[in-house]
Design an enzyme around this catalytic site. Structure first.
Site: not given
Ligand code: GDP
Ligand code: MN
Length: 390
Positions: A109, A197
């Site tokens: 991530y 993101e």
């Protein structure tokens, strides 16, 4: 403002961030040609909607033949996708991104946001990327690496390398990681981004770092200076009512409750919602009609509130500072004359010419409950709306 995954990935590519090969389609008939173009024998069909959790909602389908791609496209296109992040109605799927399937070795991530506590743009990274990152953040917060960027400096290659090390990336991947993170930082700082993101950022079996997903949320207040970003807006993914309201300069947000609120000022609107909750009710919306309210805007606000299916009562709470309460009262009466009234309504007026405003409403032949005290007004509307709702 949110954008679609495929749009985020275009921005990624323009900023040195590698993404899988993919093509956007809006018609099943394109599937066959697209699969041949992409090559390989595994494809991923991805619903383009403004919400995460698509994997969990069935909006990301892994296919092993062109027939499967066609079936997946047929199943998704033209339907609504419901995910843990949408409401019960879901969001319309008008476009699909078809991508070449990847051999995933690891799912990481990587994201950037403004941390309001430290007042820094902050890198968030984790070795535990994928569809359960929210769970990781909640249950294993130590698995989230946080790195605050000096507001007077810049994100340096050394900073990136430090984070890559914590993610356990080898030398070759570290170089790719640095390009990826610097690319994200470039987009973040030049396009006035709130949140960007990549989840998951994958390591492939071929030792490539690829952005498998992309999410970007832009600061609405800065959109005026990014014509290119504004072009990416997709109103089909936004709340119709909220858009209609913004055309009338009304700040309107739909909620799940039953009491429609019409208030001037965001702070007063929040206090009003709290008070409704406090007395056992629940607000159906947040609505700030603004400071210099006109009769036309009040009428529009009434219309919006009354067409919300779950509303069983209306509370108007206006503080007359610059605006005079008697003018507001006139506006309310005009609005009711124009759009009708089929729900119980409590109006609380306070401030300049409040007494005159309340008298106007009391003397009218419309059934309006007037109140000078906010607590009394909240108690009254909660009771009336419960009766109406039965
Ligand atoms: P989200 O659920 O809306 O965040 O959608 P994502 O784009 O992140 O996709 C969800 C999940 O699908 C990812 O975490 C991957 O595990 C899986 N996925 C997406 N693309 C591929 C692919 O090319 N190959 C494989 N094996 N899995 C994929
Ligand atoms: Mn994702």
């Amino acid at each position: 403002m949110h954008i679609h995954e495929y749009q985020a990935k275009t921005l990624f590519s323009q900023n040195n961030i590698k993404t899988p090969k993919g093509v956007l389609i809006s018609d099943i008939k394109q599937s066959n040609k697209v699969c041949s173009e992409l090559g390989g024998s595994v494809w991923v069909v991805k619903a383009q909607v403004h919400a995460g959790g698509r994997g969990k909602g069935g909006g990301v389908i892994l296919c092993h033949s062109i027939g499967e791609v066609e079936d997946a496209a047929g199943k998704l296109l033209g339907t609504q996708l419901i995910t843990p992040q949408t409401d019960a109605k879901g969001l319309p799927i008008n476009q699909l991104l078809i991508e070449a399937g990847q051999n995933i070795e690891r799912e990481l991530y990587l994201g950037l946001l403004v941390d309001r506590q430290t007042q820094k743009i902050t890198v968030l990274a984790s070795t535990e990327g994928g569809i359960d990152i929210e769970k990781v953040a909640k249950e294993m917060p130590d698995k989230i690496i946080k790195f605050g960027i000096d507001p007077l400096g810049n994100l340096s290659a050394q900073d990136c390398t430090l984070i890559a090390e914590k993610l356990g990336l080898n030398a070759e991947l570290t170089q790719q990681f640095n390009n990826t993170l610097l690319g994200l930082y470039e987009i973040f700082t030049t396009k006035d981004v709130n949140l960007i993101e990549i989840n998951p950022l994958i390591v492939t079996q071929e030792n490539q770092l690829l952005a498998l997903d992309g999410k970007i949320d832009f600061d609405d207040n800065a959109l005026y200076r990014h014509e290119d970003i504004m072009q990416l807006r997709d109103v089909s993914q936004e709340d119709e009512k909220e858009n209609e309201a913004s055309e009338y300069q009304l700040n309107y947000i739909s909620l799940d409750g039953t009491i429609g609120c019409m208030v001037n000022g965001a702070g007063l609107a929040m206090a009003t919602m709290d008070l409704i909750e406090h007395h056992g009710g629940s607000p159906a919306n947040f609505l700030d009609v603004g400071g210099g309210t006109t009769a036309e805007r009040v009428a529009k606000a009434f219309e919006l509130i009354q067409t919300e299916a779950n509303v069983s009562g209306i509370l108007v709470n206006i503080f007359g500072g610059i605006v005079r309460c008697d003018l507001i009262a006139e506006g309310i009466l005009q609005a009711i004359e124009k759009v009708g009234l089929n729900l119980p309504i409590v109006v609380r007026l306070e401030g300049t010419n409040a007494a005159a405003g309340l008298k106007l409403l009391d003397d009218s032949n419309v059934k309006i409950h007037t109140e000078a005290d906010l607590t009394q007004a909240a108690i009254k509307i909660v009771a009336l709306s419960k009766e109406e709702g039965k």
